[in-house]
Design a protein around this motif. Sequence first.
Motif, short mmCIF file in Angstrom:
data_model
loop_
_atom_site.label_atom_id
_atom_site.label_comp_id
_atom_site.label_asym_id
_atom_site.label_seq_id
_atom_site.Cartn_x
_atom_site.Cartn_y
_atom_site.Cartn_z
N ARG A 87 0.82 -1.22 0.00
CA ARG A 87 0.00 0.00 0.00
C ARG A 87 0.86 1.27 0.00
O ARG A 87 0.32 2.38 0.12
CB ARG A 87 -0.93 0.00 1.21
N ILE A 88 2.17 1.11 -0.12
CA ILE A 88 3.09 2.25 -0.13
C ILE A 88 3.67 2.37 -1.53
O ILE A 88 4.35 1.46 -2.00
CB ILE A 88 4.20 2.08 0.92
N HIS A 89 3.41 3.48 -2.19
CA HIS A 89 3.70 3.60 -3.62
C HIS A 89 4.69 4.73 -3.90
O HIS A 89 4.60 5.81 -3.30
CB HIS A 89 2.41 3.87 -4.39
N ASP A 90 5.59 4.48 -4.86
CA ASP A 90 6.49 5.52 -5.34
C ASP A 90 5.71 6.52 -6.20
O ASP A 90 4.81 6.13 -6.96
CB ASP A 90 7.60 4.93 -6.21
N ALA A 91 6.07 7.78 -6.09
CA ALA A 91 5.53 8.81 -6.97
C ALA A 91 6.69 9.60 -7.55
O ALA A 91 7.73 9.77 -6.91
CB ALA A 91 4.59 9.74 -6.20
N ALA A 92 6.52 10.08 -8.79
CA ALA A 92 7.60 10.77 -9.48
C ALA A 92 7.01 11.87 -10.35
O ALA A 92 5.82 11.84 -10.70
CB ALA A 92 8.39 9.77 -10.32
N PRO A 93 7.84 12.84 -10.73
CA PRO A 93 7.35 13.91 -11.61
C PRO A 93 6.74 13.35 -12.88
O PRO A 93 7.26 12.41 -13.48
CB PRO A 93 8.62 14.71 -11.93
N GLY A 94 5.59 13.89 -13.27
CA GLY A 94 4.90 13.44 -14.47
C GLY A 94 3.90 12.33 -14.23
O GLY A 94 3.10 12.02 -15.12
N ASP A 95 3.91 11.72 -13.05
CA ASP A 95 2.97 10.64 -12.75
C ASP A 95 1.55 11.17 -12.61
O ASP A 95 1.32 12.29 -12.13
CB ASP A 95 3.34 9.94 -11.44
N THR A 96 0.60 10.33 -12.99
CA THR A 96 -0.82 10.56 -12.71
C THR A 96 -1.38 9.26 -12.12
O THR A 96 -1.13 8.18 -12.65
CB THR A 96 -1.60 10.92 -13.98
N PHE A 97 -2.09 9.36 -11.02
CA PHE A 97 -2.65 8.18 -10.38
C PHE A 97 -3.88 8.57 -9.58
O PHE A 97 -4.22 9.75 -9.46
CB PHE A 97 -1.61 7.49 -9.47
N ARG A 105 -1.92 14.47 -9.97
CA ARG A 105 -0.87 14.72 -10.94
C ARG A 105 0.35 15.27 -10.19
O ARG A 105 0.22 16.11 -9.29
CB ARG A 105 -1.31 15.70 -12.01
N CYS A 106 1.54 14.80 -10.58
CA CYS A 106 2.78 15.14 -9.87
C CYS A 106 3.63 16.11 -10.69
O CYS A 106 3.84 15.90 -11.89
CB CYS A 106 3.60 13.90 -9.57
N PHE A 107 4.16 17.13 -10.02
CA PHE A 107 4.98 18.14 -10.66
C PHE A 107 6.28 18.34 -9.88
O PHE A 107 6.37 18.01 -8.70
CB PHE A 107 4.22 19.46 -10.75
N VAL A 128 -4.51 17.97 -7.10
CA VAL A 128 -5.61 17.06 -6.75
C VAL A 128 -6.86 17.42 -7.56
O VAL A 128 -7.35 18.56 -7.48
CB VAL A 128 -5.92 17.12 -5.24
N ASP A 129 -7.35 16.45 -8.33
CA ASP A 129 -8.56 16.64 -9.15
C ASP A 129 -8.48 17.90 -10.02
O ASP A 129 -9.50 18.58 -10.25
CB ASP A 129 -9.81 16.69 -8.27
#
Length: 218
Positions: A87-97, A105-107, A128-129
């Motif tokens: 339940r622990i997820h990596d996030a990176a620039p450009g990701d959408t989830f 969306r990640c910036f 967010v949204d």
Amino acid sequence: MLLTKFTHSCVRLEQAGRVLVLDPGVYSETDVALDGAGAVLITHEHPDHLDTEAVLSALAASGEMAVHAPGRVADALRVAAPGAAARIHDAAPGDTFTAAGFTIRCFGGQHALIHPSIPVVANLGYLVDDAVYHPGDALTVPDGVQVGTLLVPVHAPWSKVAEVVDFVVSVRAPRAFQIHDGLLNETGLGLTESHIARIGARHGTDFRHLAPGEKVEV
């Protein structure tokens, strides 16, 4: 969407029974903020944005809560909570989830420079949204979007008022509220926010101060 402002940089977003929490740090009322959270977004590893003990406790108590964070932060949390690793997820620039039913969306990608002798860490801004933007500890302007509500880091060891005002002017969100305000006393906060509000208004941004625990529809 209902936004609750907590001390410093923590906010809670609620919509249709879904709860998303951003940056529950050690200066914030993390137990209240995390209660019932379906997902948590962490912008970066500094403790004023991540109360590790509180997040681990919430992960253990919920059994369903997810966490999204830069890779190094996510790795450390997975080591500390192997039972919740899925339940622990990596996030990176450009990701959408999707997190707790909200579209994220990640910036950005990098924390603002504090001093050349202090290593720069990963930092993500989360939209967010397509409505609420939390930049974490950077003044990254999200490209290609019109932000409805901007959360403004009004004071930090890495910023000055001119940079913060330019950030608000560049994003041009219709409304903005302060975050990263836990290091200022009432006098300093009032002075800093007066500049942001006055100049932001010239460029179409209605900046307003939120007290800890205050709620607003966004």
